[in-house]
Design an enzyme around this catalytic site. Structure first.
Site, PDB file in Angstrom:
ATOM      1  N   ILE A 156      43.167  49.026  29.526  1.00 50.84           N
ATOM      2  CA  ILE A 156      42.094  49.709  30.257  1.00 50.84           C
ATOM      3  C   ILE A 156      40.807  49.476  29.478  1.00 50.84           C
ATOM      4  O   ILE A 156      40.572  50.081  28.442  1.00 50.84           O
ATOM      5  CB  ILE A 156      42.376  51.216  30.418  1.00 50.84           C
ATOM      6  CG1 ILE A 156      43.642  51.435  31.234  1.00 50.84           C
ATOM      7  CG2 ILE A 156      41.183  51.892  31.114  1.00 50.84           C
ATOM      8  CD1 ILE A 156      43.998  52.886  31.458  1.00 50.84           C
ATOM      9  N   HIS A 157      39.998  48.564  29.994  1.00 50.81           N
ATOM     10  CA  HIS A 157      38.706  48.244  29.391  1.00 50.81           C
ATOM     11  C   HIS A 157      37.606  48.886  30.224  1.00 50.81           C
ATOM     12  O   HIS A 157      37.886  49.755  31.055  1.00 50.81           O
ATOM     13  CB  HIS A 157      38.537  46.725  29.237  1.00 50.81           C
ATOM     14  CG  HIS A 157      38.830  45.969  30.496  1.00 50.81           C
ATOM     15  ND1 HIS A 157      37.875  45.672  31.427  1.00 50.81           N
ATOM     16  CD2 HIS A 157      40.008  45.480  30.976  1.00 50.81           C
ATOM     17  CE1 HIS A 157      38.432  45.008  32.433  1.00 50.81           C
ATOM     18  NE2 HIS A 157      39.721  44.883  32.190  1.00 50.81           N
ATOM     19  N   ALA A 158      36.368  48.505  30.003  1.00 54.07           N
ATOM     20  CA  ALA A 158      35.224  49.195  30.611  1.00 54.07           C
ATOM     21  C   ALA A 158      35.250  49.215  32.142  1.00 54.07           C
ATOM     22  O   ALA A 158      34.975  50.252  32.746  1.00 54.07           O
ATOM     23  CB  ALA A 158      33.917  48.578  30.125  1.00 54.07           C
ATOM     24  N   ALA A 166      38.018  51.552  33.468  1.00 50.80           N
ATOM     25  CA  ALA A 166      37.687  52.920  33.029  1.00 50.80           C
ATOM     26  C   ALA A 166      36.588  53.498  33.907  1.00 50.80           C
ATOM     27  O   ALA A 166      36.640  54.668  34.299  1.00 50.80           O
ATOM     28  CB  ALA A 166      37.262  52.925  31.561  1.00 50.80           C
TER      29      ALA A 166
END
Length: 85
Positions: free
Chosen positions: A14-16, A19
């Protein structure tokens, strides 16, 4: 209270981008939505809180939803997480 689990399949975890999508969706509901990985909680409505989980590919994330619109929040969050993770 409603709960479900999902396995993170995205190679980057879960990256930017995911997210941000999770936080925007969670903000649509009045219910409190909490994400947990390895027992560590995160407020689903806050990008930085989600990022601090350090969610990696292959990990299982628990989602807890509690509040007046928990059924709608459950369906919306489950659908989103299945799509983006």
């Amino acid at each position: 209270m409603k709960k479900f689990e999902c396995v993170i399949k995205d190679q980057l975890g879960i990256h930017a981008r995911p997210a941000g999508l999770i936080a925007r969706r969670a903000d649509k509901y009045r219910s409190r939505i909490t994400l947990r990985i390895g027992g560590r909680p995160a407020d689903a409505g806050k990008i930085m809180s989600i990022m601090m989980l350090g969610a990696r590919c292959g990990q299982t994330m628990e989602v807890e939803i509690e509040g007046e619109d928990e059924e709608a929040a459950y369906e919306g969050m489950k659908s989103l997480l299945e799509e983006i993770l």
